[in-house]
Design a protein around this motif. Structure first.
Motif, PDB file in Angstrom:
ATOM      1  N   UNK A  59     -16.801  20.771  58.256  1.00  0.00           N
ATOM      2  CA  UNK A  59     -16.584  19.639  59.159  1.00  0.00           C
ATOM      3  C   UNK A  59     -15.937  18.442  58.464  1.00  0.00           C
ATOM      4  N   UNK A  60     -15.762  18.507  57.144  1.00  0.00           N
ATOM      5  CA  UNK A  60     -15.157  17.376  56.452  1.00  0.00           C
ATOM      6  C   UNK A  60     -15.102  17.568  54.951  1.00  0.00           C
ATOM      7  N   UNK A  61     -14.711  16.501  54.265  1.00  0.00           N
ATOM      8  CA  UNK A  61     -14.575  16.495  52.809  1.00  0.00           C
ATOM      9  C   UNK A  61     -15.111  15.165  52.272  1.00  0.00           C
ATOM     10  N   UNK A  62     -15.830  15.222  51.166  1.00  0.00           N
ATOM     11  CA  UNK A  62     -16.336  13.993  50.555  1.00  0.00           C
ATOM     12  C   UNK A  62     -15.170  13.197  49.976  1.00  0.00           C
ATOM     13  N   UNK A  63     -15.002  11.961  50.463  1.00  0.00           N
ATOM     14  CA  UNK A  63     -13.908  11.110  50.002  1.00  0.00           C
ATOM     15  C   UNK A  63     -14.366  10.120  48.939  1.00  0.00           C
ATOM     16  N   UNK A  64     -15.545   9.536  49.135  1.00  0.00           N
ATOM     17  CA  UNK A  64     -16.069   8.562  48.170  1.00  0.00           C
ATOM     18  C   UNK A  64     -17.584   8.697  48.082  1.00  0.00           C
ATOM     19  N   UNK A  65     -18.109   8.429  46.880  1.00  0.00           N
ATOM     20  CA  UNK A  65     -19.552   8.415  46.643  1.00  0.00           C
ATOM     21  C   UNK A  65     -19.914   7.067  46.027  1.00  0.00           C
ATOM     22  N   UNK A  66     -20.948   6.434  46.546  1.00  0.00           N
ATOM     23  CA  UNK A  66     -21.316   5.100  46.067  1.00  0.00           C
ATOM     24  C   UNK A  66     -22.830   4.998  45.889  1.00  0.00           C
ATOM     25  N   UNK A  67     -23.232   4.482  44.725  1.00  0.00           N
ATOM     26  CA  UNK A  67     -24.632   4.160  44.445  1.00  0.00           C
ATOM     27  C   UNK A  67     -24.762   2.642  44.451  1.00  0.00           C
ATOM     28  N   UNK A  68     -25.807   2.140  45.088  1.00  0.00           N
ATOM     29  CA  UNK A  68     -26.052   0.689  45.145  1.00  0.00           C
ATOM     30  C   UNK A  68     -27.349   0.404  44.379  1.00  0.00           C
ATOM     31  N   UNK A  69     -27.255   0.208  43.058  1.00  0.00           N
ATOM     32  CA  UNK A  69     -28.482   0.057  42.264  1.00  0.00           C
ATOM     33  C   UNK A  69     -29.351  -1.129  42.701  1.00  0.00           C
ATOM     34  N   UNK A  70     -28.709  -2.302  42.900  1.00  0.00           N
ATOM     35  CA  UNK A  70     -29.457  -3.495  43.315  1.00  0.00           C
ATOM     36  C   UNK A  70     -29.193  -3.717  44.802  1.00  0.00           C
ATOM     37  N   UNK A  71     -30.246  -3.741  45.582  1.00  0.00           N
ATOM     38  CA  UNK A  71     -30.092  -3.883  47.034  1.00  0.00           C
ATOM     39  C   UNK A  71     -29.273  -5.125  47.356  1.00  0.00           C
ATOM     40  N   UNK A  72     -28.226  -4.947  48.158  1.00  0.00           N
ATOM     41  CA  UNK A  72     -27.300  -5.975  48.650  1.00  0.00           C
ATOM     42  C   UNK A  72     -26.227  -6.391  47.652  1.00  0.00           C
ATOM     43  N   UNK A  73     -26.300  -5.925  46.399  1.00  0.00           N
ATOM     44  CA  UNK A  73     -25.228  -6.218  45.446  1.00  0.00           C
ATOM     45  C   UNK A  73     -24.130  -5.156  45.563  1.00  0.00           C
ATOM     46  N   UNK A  74     -23.047  -5.344  44.807  1.00  0.00           N
ATOM     47  CA  UNK A  74     -21.928  -4.400  44.882  1.00  0.00           C
ATOM     48  C   UNK A  74     -22.369  -2.985  44.535  1.00  0.00           C
ATOM     49  N   UNK A  75     -21.686  -2.009  45.153  1.00  0.00           N
ATOM     50  CA  UNK A  75     -21.952  -0.621  44.838  1.00  0.00           C
ATOM     51  C   UNK A  75     -21.187  -0.172  43.609  1.00  0.00           C
ATOM     52  N   UNK A  76     -21.628   0.945  43.051  1.00  0.00           N
ATOM     53  CA  UNK A  76     -20.954   1.568  41.915  1.00  0.00           C
ATOM     54  C   UNK A  76     -20.351   2.877  42.410  1.00  0.00           C
ATOM     55  N   UNK A  77     -19.019   2.946  42.450  1.00  0.00           N
ATOM     56  CA  UNK A  77     -18.366   4.156  42.933  1.00  0.00           C
ATOM     57  C   UNK A  77     -18.334   5.195  41.819  1.00  0.00           C
ATOM     58  N   UNK A  78     -18.702   6.430  42.145  1.00  0.00           N
ATOM     59  CA  UNK A  78     -18.778   7.504  41.152  1.00  0.00           C
ATOM     60  C   UNK A  78     -18.043   8.732  41.684  1.00  0.00           C
ATOM     61  N   UNK A  79     -17.666   9.622  40.765  1.00  0.00           N
ATOM     62  CA  UNK A  79     -16.978  10.847  41.179  1.00  0.00           C
ATOM     63  C   UNK A  79     -17.957  11.974  41.474  1.00  0.00           C
ATOM     64  N   UNK A  80     -19.165  11.873  40.921  1.00  0.00           N
ATOM     65  CA  UNK A  80     -20.207  12.868  41.195  1.00  0.00           C
ATOM     66  C   UNK A  80     -21.557  12.174  41.122  1.00  0.00           C
ATOM     67  N   UNK A  81     -22.531  12.736  41.814  1.00  0.00           N
ATOM     68  CA  UNK A  81     -23.859  12.122  41.828  1.00  0.00           C
ATOM     69  C   UNK A  81     -24.917  13.182  42.070  1.00  0.00           C
ATOM     70  N   UNK A  82     -26.080  12.957  41.502  1.00  0.00           N
ATOM     71  CA  UNK A  82     -27.246  13.759  41.847  1.00  0.00           C
ATOM     72  C   UNK A  82     -27.780  13.264  43.190  1.00  0.00           C
ATOM     73  N   UNK A  83     -28.216  14.199  44.004  1.00  0.00           N
ATOM     74  CA  UNK A  83     -28.894  13.824  45.240  1.00  0.00           C
ATOM     75  C   UNK A  83     -30.365  14.174  45.055  1.00  0.00           C
ATOM     76  N   UNK A  84     -31.192  13.166  44.959  1.00  0.00           N
ATOM     77  CA  UNK A  84     -32.631  13.330  44.768  1.00  0.00           C
ATOM     78  C   UNK A  84     -33.332  13.126  46.108  1.00  0.00           C
ATOM     79  N   UNK A  85     -34.624  13.446  46.203  1.00  0.00           N
ATOM     80  CA  UNK A  85     -35.330  13.201  47.463  1.00  0.00           C
ATOM     81  C   UNK A  85     -35.306  11.738  47.889  1.00  0.00           C
ATOM     82  N   UNK A  86     -35.086  10.826  46.921  1.00  0.00           N
ATOM     83  CA  UNK A  86     -35.079   9.400  47.236  1.00  0.00           C
ATOM     84  C   UNK A  86     -33.684   8.785  47.130  1.00  0.00           C
ATOM     85  N   UNK A  87     -32.650   9.628  47.239  1.00  0.00           N
ATOM     86  CA  UNK A  87     -31.301   9.085  47.293  1.00  0.00           C
ATOM     87  C   UNK A  87     -30.438   9.453  46.102  1.00  0.00           C
TER      88      UNK A  87
END
Length: 341
Positions: A59-87
């Protein structure tokens, strides 16, 4: 010699005596164990058959992945990420595992302090890094000293803990925002997370988060963003909506319909569409709060069905929340599949 081997058998020379002396309840227990084993085997077989019966539809393709370490601050764009039960997690950075609070522990977000979106976050050598306009770059350890107090915090009305990150970063954030006083806290793995079900009852009892609003993963499609921008005079960015996963190669709002999806070796379950608030009207480049757009335009055509008004009230919908069924790794370019019967 050969006779001795035959006489021993599986129980040895004492076999006949053990068989005679073995109490009846032991035989009954063995029968129950066999029956339970057969039942479990049948359940696993049926589950495997059901799983095999489902087919995958791209149904689609992953275009961008973003982690937001500090709530409401800028995100960190990454090329790969672990998906844990908590994000999502990338190295030592985990999604919304840091939180700005008032001194009494209540959360502070860009709803109250729009300029939080101007703070850039990174990590290096075991340290969290913070940068902001006209501020000196700050580094603080990700693993905090045990002497730092654990604070009781409040996130959307629910209690959760966080270890205080110290006076230096508290002064840095307070100085930049020219308000406060504020603190920064870090959620540690030994702490008790918030139950997503306590926030929205459509989630399961196993779905948990640290400081996100309610869900481990937020997904949005590029086509939905383009559809909105066609209706706006001033265009908005993905950053206005802060998704973890931006998907391309699908139609606008198609993500609303996805239930069980697979990306890489990760399985996720769609729970509910994301109700949008005033935070979407914060300009991610200037930190200015508009209060109107794109929220007003979204309200003109993205209100929920009346049957779901108890969940979303008058908030428009944009993007979809997902819970994690199977952890793993995803990366930009991965195909997105939905499971269909």
């Amino acid at each position: 010699m050969s006779g001795a081997r035959v006489g021993l058998g599986p129980l040895g020379a004492l076999g006949p005596w053990l068989r005679a002396a073995r109490p009846g309840w032991l035989w009954a227990g063995a029968a129950w164990a066999l029956a339970l084993g057969a039942l479990l085997g049948a359940w696993r077989w049926a589950g495997g058959r059901r799983r095999a019966a489902r087919r995958l539809q791209r149904v689609g393709t992953v275009l961008r992945l973003v982690v937001y370490p500090v709530k409401s601050c800028k995100g960190v764009e990454v090329s790969r990420a672990q998906v844990t039960p908590m994000g999502l997690r990338s190295g030592e950075l985990r999604d919304r595992f840091w939180l700005v609070t008032k001194e009494d522990g209540h959360m502070v977000t860009a709803r109250q302090e729009p300029r939080l979106v101007l703070i850039s976050v990174g990590s290096e050598n075991g340290h969290l890094t913070l940068e902001a306009p006209e501020m000196k770059r700050l580094c603080l350890p990700i693993k905090l000293p045990r002497k730092n107090p654990v604070l009781n915090c409040r996130v959307f009305g629910l209690d959760i803990q966080g270890r205080d990150c110290g006076d230096e970063v508290a002064h840095w954030i307070t100085t930049f925002l020219n308000s406060g006083p504020y603190r920064l806290v870090h959620f540690e793995s030994s702490m008790v997370p918030r139950k997503s079900k306590d926030i929205m009852n459509v989630f399961r009892t196993t779905d948990e988060v640290a400081y996100p609003d309610c869900s481990p993963v937020l997904m949005l499609s590029e086509a939905s963003l383009e559809d909105l921008n066609r209706k706006l005079e001033k265009k908005v960015k993905m950053e206005n909506f802060r998704p973890n996963i931006l998907v391309t190669d699908c139609s606008a709002f198609e993500e609303d319909t996805w239930e069980d999806i697979i990306i890489g070796n990760v399985e996720m379950k769609g729970t509910m569409c994301c109700s949008r608030c005033i935070l979407t009207t914060v300009d991610p480049d200037t930190g200015a709060l508009d209060r109107k757009e794109p929220l007003e335009t979204l309200k003109s055509y993205r209100l929920c069905d009346p049957s779901e008004r108890h969940l979303h009230k008058s908030s428009p919908l944009f993007g979809k929340y997902f819970a994690v069924d199977r952890t793993g790794v995803i990366q930009v370019g991965d195909p997105v599949y939905k499971m269909v019967e």
